[in-house]
Design an enzyme around this catalytic site. Structure first.
Site, PDB file in Angstrom:
ATOM      1  N   LEU A 177       0.727  -1.210  -0.287  1.00  0.00           N
ATOM      2  CA  LEU A 177       0.103   0.133  -0.411  1.00  0.00           C
ATOM      3  C   LEU A 177       1.058   1.249   0.080  1.00  0.00           C
ATOM      4  CD1 LEU A 177      -2.599   1.372  -0.119  1.00  0.00           C
ATOM      5  CD2 LEU A 177      -2.114   0.904   2.357  1.00  0.00           C
ATOM      6  N   TYR A 178       2.097   1.545   0.553  1.00  0.00           N
ATOM      7  CA  TYR A 178       3.150   2.137   0.696  1.00  0.00           C
ATOM      8  C   TYR A 178       3.906   2.427  -1.039  1.00  0.00           C
ATOM      9  CZ  TYR A 178       6.822   5.356   1.671  1.00  0.00           C
ATOM     10  OH  TYR A 178       8.469   5.615   1.118  1.00  0.00           O
ATOM     11  N   ALA A 179       3.530   1.342  -1.227  1.00  0.00           N
ATOM     12  CA  ALA A 179       4.560   1.972  -2.845  1.00  0.00           C
ATOM     13  C   ALA A 179       2.674   2.194  -3.358  1.00  0.00           C
ATOM     14  CB  ALA A 179       4.765   0.826  -3.338  1.00  0.00           C
ATOM     15  N   THR A 184       0.632   4.117  -2.831  1.00  0.00           N
ATOM     16  CA  THR A 184       0.233   5.489  -2.106  1.00  0.00           C
ATOM     17  C   THR A 184       1.085   6.851  -2.855  1.00  0.00           C
ATOM     18  OG1 THR A 184       1.265   5.658  -0.298  1.00  0.00           O
ATOM     19  CG2 THR A 184      -0.837   5.172  -0.094  1.00  0.00           C
TER      20      THR A 184
END
Length: 436
Positions: free
Chosen positions: A245-247, A249
């Protein structure tokens, strides 16, 4: 009256395989293409709808973040404005830079570098509790001793950002505020949307409306390469397969940056950092908590790729990253909009900032053992599916060409400097602040 026969795509399909005639199948193929295109459109529409939904539902502060009211209470008034103005004061021909996430790892180093050469620097940070806020407060003290005032505030607070631009006509924004970490996204996904998407949009909304518009340099991530298997990673490679999810965003941030550049004329440069390490680093990074656990005699977990393969990272020393950030600011062209209206094409860039020398994590541990003079208790396990990738490797040819970016610190040298700082900070001064 004859009854019309219902039309079905099944009428075009022969009952016997192998007897399908091209001329009869053309309408069916066209309909298949239409349905495929419609499916793709629906998929992408759903993707953006989800992000919009997250934006409105989760843009309110996460429980792990300070509330807006408590942050608002810490700014405003004549004395506060004087501190803001004094911090942002620049020498002749210098830049005036707003650094978001200034009390963070990279933010502190970039702010110090800019201030040292005479630029006006003002920081903003919300001091959240993702990791020990005492480390952030000590970075803040270090910055303030060197003339950099860090405003305590959230980038989602539009009124605060507008106030800062009212007080100081910033020429540049160095946007480093973000919810970092790959694995934490599985525990608190809302914090990533709140900071990395909603916060970024809020900052861009303010920047597009001020006059003059600032040039923006912001931190994307090497995580956007996700499941890409082509190495080394180039800015031209596909980035549509995020592994976390970090990637996702950060990838969304790159698309959002493109939109604001296209519509409003904002000059925007994205920097894809590759595993940054060094003094004053983040405690959630492997090199940092490995050091802590090795000194305490605790076992450390080293993950291996399928088939007993190595997990490797393109570890990049903080001083090299800072050089890339400063060069990006220095080469950023002016935004072309005014009052929210675009008046001409604006600069849009993306650069890899890495070291170009991937090192297996097991080798990193060996180097730490050498500098700490302590043997690590290693526990090797298969890599879990938590968003991490097997390797990262930066192609920095574009950054070298455009920014004259040349990383010069190898992992041996960089970790030696980190260990020296770590021992001084955690085992030396009672005030927990080492000399810069």
């Amino acid at each position: 009256m004859s009854q019309l026969k219902p039309i079905s795509h099944l009428d075009d399909i022969p009952s016997t395989p192998g007897k399908f005639k091209l001329e009869k199948s053309q309408p069916y193929i066209q309909r298949l293409r239409f349905h495929a295109s419609l499916s793709k459109l629906t998929l992408w529409s759903s993707f953006f709808l989800v992000f919009i939904l997250f934006y409105y539902v989760l843009s309110s502060p996460s429980p792990s973040l300070p509330s807006r009211r408590s942050l608002n209470d810490s700014w405003g008034g004549p004395d506060w404005e004087k501190r803001v103005t004094r911090s942002a004061k620049t020498s002749a021909h210098g830049l005036t830079v707003l650094v978001t996430g200034a009390a963070g790892f990279v933010g502190t180093h970039v702010s110090m570098a800019l201030k040292r050469r005479g630029d006006g620097v003002l920081g903003i940070d919300n001091f959240n509790h993702y990791y020990d806020p005492r480390l952030k407060r000590d970075r803040q003290k270090l910055l303030e001793r060197n003339g950099v005032f860090v405003v305590e505030g959230d980038i989602n607070d539009a009124s605060l950002l507008r106030k800062l631009f009212d007080v100081v006509p910033f020429t540049h924004v160095m946007h480093l505020a973000a919810q970092a970490g790959v694995r934490y996204a599985m525990q608190n996904p809302g914090s990533y949307v709140h900071s990395n998407i909603a916060g970024f949009v809020n900052l861009l909304e303010v920047c597009k409306s001020v006059n003059p518009q600032p040039a923006i340099v912001w931190a994307s991530s090497s995580s956007v390469y996700g499941l890409n298997s082509k190495v080394p990673f180039s800015e031209k490679d596909r980035t549509d397969q995020p592994a976390s999810l970090y990637a996702a965003t950060k990838k969304a941030g790159e698309e959002i940056a493109h939109t604001y550049n296209h519509i409003y004329g904002l000059s925007i440069t994205g920097l894809r950092f590759f595993t940054v390490y060094g003094p004053w680093g983040r405690p959630d990074m492997a090199y940092f908590f490995f050091t802590k656990d090795i000194l305490k005699g605790k076992p450390i977990t080293i993950f291996e790729a399928p088939g007993h393969g190595s997990v490797a990272r393109d570890f990049t020393y903080i001083d090299d990253i800072v050089k890339g950030c400063v060069a990006s600011l220095d080469t950023a062209k002016k935004s072309t909009g005014s009052g929210g209206k675009k008046k001409g094409p604006a600069q849009l860039r993306v650069f890899n900032l890495g070291n170009t020398s991937p090192v297996p994590v097991s080798n990193l541990v060996s180097i730490l053992e050498k500098h700490l003079k302590v043997k690590a208790k290693r526990k090797v396990l298969p890599m879990p599916r938590n968003g991490d990738v097997k390797f990262t490797h930066a192609n920095i040819s574009l950054a070298h060409k455009e920014l004259r970016y040349e990383p010069s610190t190898d992992l041996q040298t960089g970790l030696k400097k980190f260990v020296k700082w770590y021992l001084s900070y955690y085992q030396g001064s009672k005030k927990r602040i080492s000399t810069w």
